[in-house]
Design a protein around this motif. Structure first.
Motif, PDB file in Angstrom:
ATOM      1  N   ALA A 106      42.447  39.578  34.376  1.00 61.78           N
ATOM      2  CA  ALA A 106      43.643  39.006  34.994  1.00 61.78           C
ATOM      3  C   ALA A 106      44.498  40.103  35.622  1.00 61.78           C
ATOM      4  CB  ALA A 106      44.453  38.221  33.968  1.00 61.78           C
ATOM      5  N   LEU A 107      44.547  41.278  34.986  1.00 65.44           N
ATOM      6  CA  LEU A 107      45.292  42.402  35.557  1.00 65.44           C
ATOM      7  C   LEU A 107      44.679  42.865  36.882  1.00 65.44           C
ATOM      8  CD1 LEU A 107      46.195  44.693  32.523  1.00 65.44           C
ATOM      9  CD2 LEU A 107      47.767  43.552  34.074  1.00 65.44           C
ATOM     10  N   ARG A 108      43.342  42.934  36.928  1.00 66.03           N
ATOM     11  CA  ARG A 108      42.674  43.328  38.169  1.00 66.03           C
ATOM     12  C   ARG A 108      42.981  42.332  39.284  1.00 66.03           C
ATOM     13  NH1 ARG A 108      38.828  44.892  34.495  1.00 66.03           N
ATOM     14  NH2 ARG A 108      37.705  42.920  34.614  1.00 66.03           N
ATOM     15  N   THR A 109      42.908  41.047  38.969  1.00 65.89           N
ATOM     16  CA  THR A 109      43.191  40.018  39.963  1.00 65.89           C
ATOM     17  C   THR A 109      44.633  40.121  40.443  1.00 65.89           C
ATOM     18  OG1 THR A 109      41.581  38.555  38.926  1.00 65.89           O
ATOM     19  CG2 THR A 109      43.205  37.524  40.374  1.00 65.89           C
ATOM     20  N   LEU A 110      45.557  40.272  39.518  1.00 69.01           N
ATOM     21  CA  LEU A 110      46.966  40.388  39.885  1.00 69.01           C
ATOM     22  C   LEU A 110      47.222  41.665  40.684  1.00 69.01           C
ATOM     23  CD1 LEU A 110      49.647  38.943  39.659  1.00 69.01           C
ATOM     24  CD2 LEU A 110      50.037  40.115  37.501  1.00 69.01           C
ATOM     25  N   GLY A 111      46.547  42.738  40.327  1.00 72.95           N
ATOM     26  CA  GLY A 111      46.668  43.985  41.083  1.00 72.95           C
ATOM     27  C   GLY A 111      46.203  43.845  42.512  1.00 72.95           C
ATOM     28  N   ALA A 112      45.082  43.154  42.706  1.00 73.79           N
ATOM     29  CA  ALA A 112      44.570  42.918  44.047  1.00 73.79           C
ATOM     30  C   ALA A 112      45.547  42.074  44.864  1.00 73.79           C
ATOM     31  CB  ALA A 112      43.188  42.249  43.986  1.00 73.79           C
ATOM     32  N   LEU A 113      46.112  41.061  44.218  1.00 69.79           N
ATOM     33  CA  LEU A 113      47.093  40.199  44.889  1.00 69.79           C
ATOM     34  C   LEU A 113      48.340  40.997  45.273  1.00 69.79           C
ATOM     35  CD1 LEU A 113      48.080  37.408  45.798  1.00 69.79           C
ATOM     36  CD2 LEU A 113      48.876  37.044  43.461  1.00 69.79           C
ATOM     37  N   ALA A 114      48.848  41.818  44.358  1.00 67.25           N
ATOM     38  CA  ALA A 114      50.032  42.640  44.642  1.00 67.25           C
ATOM     39  C   ALA A 114      49.755  43.620  45.772  1.00 67.25           C
ATOM     40  CB  ALA A 114      50.474  43.374  43.382  1.00 67.25           C
ATOM     41  N   SER A 115      48.566  44.205  45.773  1.00 66.19           N
ATOM     42  CA  SER A 115      48.196  45.142  46.855  1.00 66.19           C
ATOM     43  C   SER A 115      48.144  44.431  48.201  1.00 66.19           C
ATOM     44  CB  SER A 115      46.842  45.763  46.533  1.00 66.19           C
ATOM     45  OG  SER A 115      46.481  46.677  47.529  1.00 66.19           O
ATOM     46  N   ALA A 116      47.582  43.237  48.228  1.00 65.13           N
ATOM     47  CA  ALA A 116      47.511  42.465  49.473  1.00 65.13           C
ATOM     48  C   ALA A 116      48.921  42.129  49.962  1.00 65.13           C
ATOM     49  CB  ALA A 116      46.697  41.196  49.260  1.00 65.13           C
ATOM     50  N   ILE A 117      49.810  41.753  49.067  1.00 67.32           N
ATOM     51  CA  ILE A 117      51.177  41.429  49.467  1.00 67.32           C
ATOM     52  C   ILE A 117      51.901  42.674  49.982  1.00 67.32           C
ATOM     53  CG2 ILE A 117      53.443  40.712  48.583  1.00 67.32           C
ATOM     54  CD1 ILE A 117      51.922  38.802  46.684  1.00 67.32           C
ATOM     55  N   ALA A 118      51.703  43.802  49.307  1.00 66.48           N
ATOM     56  CA  ALA A 118      52.380  45.045  49.700  1.00 66.48           C
ATOM     57  C   ALA A 118      51.924  45.542  51.058  1.00 66.48           C
ATOM     58  CB  ALA A 118      52.137  46.111  48.640  1.00 66.48           C
ATOM     59  N   HIS A 119      50.685  45.302  51.401  1.00 66.05           N
ATOM     60  CA  HIS A 119      50.133  45.812  52.680  1.00 66.05           C
ATOM     61  C   HIS A 119      50.176  44.779  53.794  1.00 66.05           C
ATOM     62  CE1 HIS A 119      48.433  48.658  49.722  1.00 66.05           C
ATOM     63  NE2 HIS A 119      48.811  49.503  50.644  1.00 66.05           N
ATOM     64  N   ARG A 120      50.751  43.624  53.520  1.00 68.18           N
ATOM     65  CA  ARG A 120      50.878  42.568  54.522  1.00 68.18           C
ATOM     66  C   ARG A 120      51.873  42.986  55.590  1.00 68.18           C
ATOM     67  NH1 ARG A 120      53.170  37.267  52.174  1.00 68.18           N
ATOM     68  NH2 ARG A 120      54.975  37.796  53.387  1.00 68.18           N
ATOM     69  N   LYS A 121      51.561  42.682  56.828  1.00 67.26           N
ATOM     70  CA  LYS A 121      52.467  43.070  57.933  1.00 67.26           C
ATOM     71  C   LYS A 121      53.141  41.902  58.564  1.00 67.26           C
ATOM     72  CE  LYS A 121      50.031  47.240  58.847  1.00 67.26           C
ATOM     73  NZ  LYS A 121      49.430  48.126  59.739  1.00 67.26           N
TER      74      LYS A 121
END
Length: 121
Positions: A106-121
């Protein structure tokens, strides 16, 4: 009023001021030092004194010296003297507490989601 009652009242007022200045709730502080919120509330209202180990934890958690909390004149923050973690905003602290309870997948999934949100333009 006897000396002990004055110490309880002054300590409680100092804890309240530091907690509010830090943007923390009583539940936040009680969680940081390992107290039941009702017990911390009694300390803050000047109805009881913390044990020495609890006072130590309060000082470290709130980044303030025991002298300042006890009204002995030293207002120096412990953050200047001791390496410690910065006080996180309450929302981030709650999120951190929740993250600690998640399983690795669940941490890996949440990390991937947070990374996608942070790099969204």
């Amino acid at each position: 009023m006897d000396d002990l009652e004055k110490v309880k009242r002054d300590l409680g007022a100092a804890l309240l001021a530091v907690r509010e200045r830090s943007g923390l709730t009583q539940a936040d502080v009680s969680s940081m030092v390992g107290l039941v919120p009702a017990v911390y509330g009694r300390i803050e209202r000047g109805q009881m004194l913390p044990s020495v180990p609890t006072l130590y934890k309060l000082c470290l958690s709130l980044h303030i010296s025991a002298d300042a909390l006890l009204g002995l004149g030293a207002e120096k923050l412990l953050a200047e003297a001791l390496p410690s973690e910065p006080i996180l905003p309450p929302e981030l602290r709650r999120l951190t507490d929740l993250l600690r309870e998640l399983p690795p997948d669940a941490l890996r999934t949440l990390g991937a989601l947070a990374s996608a949100i942070a790099h969204r333009k």
